[in-house]
Motif scaffolding. Structure first.
Motif, mmCIF file in Angstrom:
data_model
loop_
_atom_site.group_PDB
_atom_site.id
_atom_site.type_symbol
_atom_site.label_atom_id
_atom_site.label_comp_id
_atom_site.label_asym_id
_atom_site.label_seq_id
_atom_site.Cartn_x
_atom_site.Cartn_y
_atom_site.Cartn_z
ATOM 1 N N LYS A 81 2.222 -1.224 -5.678
ATOM 2 C CA LYS A 81 1.020 -1.939 -5.240
ATOM 3 C C LYS A 81 1.155 -3.399 -5.644
ATOM 4 O O LYS A 81 1.769 -3.726 -6.663
ATOM 5 C CB LYS A 81 -0.244 -1.348 -5.887
ATOM 6 N N ARG B 46 -3.878 -6.347 -5.704
ATOM 7 C CA ARG B 46 -4.548 -5.057 -5.526
ATOM 8 C C ARG B 46 -4.794 -4.395 -6.878
ATOM 9 O O ARG B 46 -5.875 -3.826 -7.112
ATOM 10 C CB ARG B 46 -3.730 -4.140 -4.630
ATOM 11 N N ALA C 145 -5.633 -8.555 1.108
ATOM 12 C CA ALA C 145 -6.753 -8.000 0.352
ATOM 13 C C ALA C 145 -7.728 -7.266 1.267
ATOM 14 O O ALA C 145 -8.228 -6.184 0.930
ATOM 15 C CB ALA C 145 -7.472 -9.110 -0.412
ATOM 16 N N PHE D 72 -6.508 -3.682 2.139
ATOM 17 C CA PHE D 72 -6.677 -2.578 1.189
ATOM 18 C C PHE D 72 -8.146 -2.361 0.806
ATOM 19 O O PHE D 72 -8.455 -1.546 -0.063
ATOM 20 C CB PHE D 72 -5.788 -2.716 -0.050
#
Length: 262
Positions: free
Chosen positions: A31, A35, A63, A66
């Motif tokens: 990741k 995140r 951003a 997710f």
């Protein structure tokens, strides 16, 4: 009491360009740094809203993908505090604004929760920030980084009642002795999280940048140089390791810590 957490993230880092999008391996897979920092913010109890604050479309798109809420800010922001001030102006009405920097994915939720509680309990303070006592091993790591010309972390000194006296990228205070790895030391690692009262945050961009902020490259020194009260809140690691991603060499360090935490 309402709390807004803003996560400032910029692509053009002088020490590590593109840092927010660097991927970190963990027990939960790969990741990005931003995140993982957002997930750390989402775990904080009592936060009413969490946003990523950036001036870069690449970070904003990532951003949003997710699931984060993004607030676009100016490219003229000189640091994360100025970026948070822009966010607070666009999203008014919160009692406390928290700056959880996008390079600190290992920040435990209780660090932020203790910080908010500390600011609430000290009405004279305009900004609060957490500090973590270093053991001998952490102090040695900070000193080793400085010997090799790296900034591994920032240290803080404070007086009675947690009143902040100074912050530095050098390892302060000088102690004149070595410590065992598990021995507590007088050195406190400054954790890069801030909680501001909205009035002080709104005033911050209008204050002149002073010589200490310029020399150290530390945004919180602008508060001290303008006679504002900074509260240092001592937090406990509770067995957790903490490190910020400041340099490419920090990536394997943080990945190792995540693996150890499971």
């Amino acid at each position: 009491m309402t709390v807004l957490i803003a996560i400032p993230a910029r692509y053009a880092s002088s020490r590590y360009p593109g840092k927010p999008l660097v991927e970190l391996n963990g027990p939960d897979g790969r990741k990005s740094l931003i995140r993982r920092s957002w997930e750390a913010a989402m775990a904080v109890r009592g936060a009413d809203r969490v946003v990523v604050a950036t001036d870069d479309a690449r970070i904003a798109d990532h951003a949003t993908a997710f699931g984060a809420e993004v607030v676009m800010t100016s490219t003229a922001c000189q640091n994360g505090t100025e970026r948070c001030a822009e966010v607070a102006a666009k999203l008014p009405g919160f009692d406390i604004v928290v700056n959880l920097q996008g390079d600190a994915p290992l920040t435990p939720a209780w660090f932020v929760e203790d910080l908010i509680a500390g600011l609430n309990a000290n009405p004279q303070a305009e900004i609060a920030t957490p500090v973590l006592r270093c053991d001998g091993a952490m102090r040695a790591k900070l000193l080793e980084d400085r010997r090799h010309g790296r900034v591994g972390g920032t240290t803080a000194v404070f007086g009675a009642g947690g009143r902040g006296l100074y912050f530095s990228k050098e390892v302060i205070p000088f102690t004149g002795r070595d410590y065992a790895d598990d021995e507590p030391t007088p050195v406190f690692h400054h954790v890069g999280v801030y909680a501001y009262r909205p009035a002080a945050l709104a005033a911050y961009p209008s204050w002149q940048v002073g010589p200490l902020e310029t020399l150290e490259g530390l945004e919180q020194l602008r508060f001290l140089e303008n006679g504002r009260s900074v509260l240092c809140v001592q937090v406990q690691a509770r067995g957790r390791q903490f490190w910020e991603l400041n340099n490419p060499s920090d990536v394997p360090v943080i990945e190792s810590m995540m693996a150890a935490m499971g």
